[in-house]
Scaffold this motif. Structure first.
Motif: not given
Length: 461
Positions: A86-87, A175, A179, A183, A283, A313, A425
């Motif tokens: 997902k991310v 997570m 984020i 997402k 974000d 992004e 990441e």
């Protein structure tokens, strides 16, 4: 202009924060996509994955309707494969390396396929690994983020009992708390943590902060090894006048509050300026727009060629209506009655390359002013330098210094993830956790002990 919450209706919040990357609607859709794969012999997609997931293998298993086998292939390399689907910035990793790009065709939707099989595993609570008998060894881990959870799961599979000390009330780290909500949801993060710990042998103690509730020396006395995975999280300050006016927010805090509350409770301005162009800045900007801000502007001191976020992004922010001003740096924040009213920016130009290889921004002498009622600072994060130094760890600009990927200067203490690399990441943190587990197993059992990262599955794959 004003900063206020509850700007939208419940339906509008739900629409704005729905899954930005929806899953396959039917099994047939997943099968069609899986059968597009060329199953390359020397797959560039696998090489571009920091955790080295065998992409052609797991896609072939989907194509042959072996979803358990597919999930096992993914989780063997990346226990957070569901969340990463997902991310992850796949456009610069696996999907960006897909050979279809060379043919000017759409690359295989690797992340979507990865999500398909891993979410099936989580939804059905498939136990794909069998924990080895207990060795009697105990390891303490600081931080229940991606690096800590990855290390814990790998160690548990080897029969090592793990206790994780987490300062927050929930696991998942970045997570869960850092984020964009469209997402990955906090609910999914909780499910992922529960799935990872369901193997057994992993105990998470929440609301336990290093330096306050627990010390490194205490852990060294009570455990056979210690793994540091406390990440980063201190927002870099702008060091300009007006930074402490009402309406100036740290992006980390802004996203944290959004992740912990109903969307309607999060206050946002009419006109918002976001400083920075990394993933956190994107974000923050997109979520400010989706919370009801009428005007959101990203201010970045370099050009698009030097931006740290991906073009994918950036396009999300543009599609949400965010504006971008390149070659601009905040100089001063002005206010009325203690509240933000203007952002004064220097017009920048590019000079010689700096240590990162990017051309350095240089003040041109010109300025301009933006009318704003909220400024969100997303100019990067700093390591917990004081924490590192107070515990006598060798440091690299405030980050924990390691050798051989995970060894600190203290006997029996290892480290990895963002507290070592400064912030990369999620998938990089997962790999760091695996490297840390390998180093710990070698430390506990000797030079000749081989870490078995591909345990025999508990089913026929």
């Amino acid at each position: 202009m004003s900063i206020k919450n509850n700007r939208l209706t419940t339906a509008e919040y739900e629409e704005n924060f729905t899954d930005i990357h929806p899953p396959f609607e039917t099994p047939d859709a997943a099968l069609v996509e899986a059968n597009r794969c060329l199953f390359c012999y020397d797959p560039p997609c696998m090489k571009s994955c920091p955790t080295s997931i065998n992409v052609p293998k797991f896609i072939k298993q989907i194509a042959t309707e072996n979803l358990k086998g597919s999930a096992h292939t993914i989780f063997s390399s990346n226990i957070m494969g569901a969340g990463c689907s997902k991310v992850c910035p796949v456009e610069k990793l696996c999907e960006g390396a897909c050979v279809y790009n060379l043919m000017h065709e759409t690359p295989i939707h690797i992340a979507k396929l990865q999500r398909y099989s891993t979410e099936k595993a989580m939804d059905n609570n498939w136990q794909l690994f069998e924990r080895k008998p207990s060795t009697g060894k105990r390891v303490a881990i600081i931080g229940a983020g991606p690096a800590g959870l990855s290390c814990a799961h790998t160690l548990s599979r080897e029969g090592i009992d793990v206790t994780i000390y987490e300062k927050e009330s929930k696991g998942g780290g970045l997570m869960t708390y850092g984020i964009a909500a469209y997402k990955v949801t906090p609910e999914f993060c909780e499910d992922e943590v529960n799935y990872i710990t369901s193997i057994g042998g992993i105990d998470i103690k929440y609301n336990q902060e290093l330096g306050k509730n627990v010390t490194v020396e205490e852990l060294k006395r009570n455990y056979d090894a210690v793994y540091l995975a406390f990440g980063v999280g201190l927002a870099r300050q702008l060091d300009i006048a007006g930074e402490h006016l009402e309406g100036v927010e740290d992006a980390i805090k802004f996203i944290y509050e959004l992740r912990n509350n109903d969307y309607s409770k999060i206050a946002v301005g009419d006109k918002v300026a976001v400083i920075g162009m990394g993933m956190t800045a994107i974000d923050a900007a997109t979520q400010a727009k989706r919370l009801g801000a009428s005007d959101v502007t990203l201010v970045y001191r370099r050009t698009q060629d030097e931006m740290p976020c991906t073009e994918h992004e950036l396009n999300i922010a543009k599609l949400d209506g965010c504006k971008i001003i390149w070659l601009a740096a905040p100089k001063e924040i002005k206010g009325d009655n203690g509240k933000v009213s203007q952002l004064v920016c220097d017009v920048m130009k590019l000079g010689d390359p700096d240590e990162s290889g990017r051309r350095s921004p240089v003040v041109s002498g010109e300025t301009f002013t933006l009318e704003v009622d909220m400024v969100i600072k997303a100019a990067g994060q700093m390591p917990f330098e004081t924490l590192v130094k107070n515990n006598s760890f060798e440091n690299n600009k405030g980050k924990v210094a390691v050798t051989d990927k995970a060894l600190t200067n203290q006997e029996g203490v290892f480290a990895g993830g963002d507290c070592v690399n400064g912030g990369r990441e999620v998938v990089d943190a997962v790999q760091a956790g695996k490297d840390g587990a390998a180093a710990i197993v070698k430390y506990l059992f000797g030079q000749d002990y081989i870490l078995d990262c591909e345990l025999k599955p508990t089913f026929n794959n």
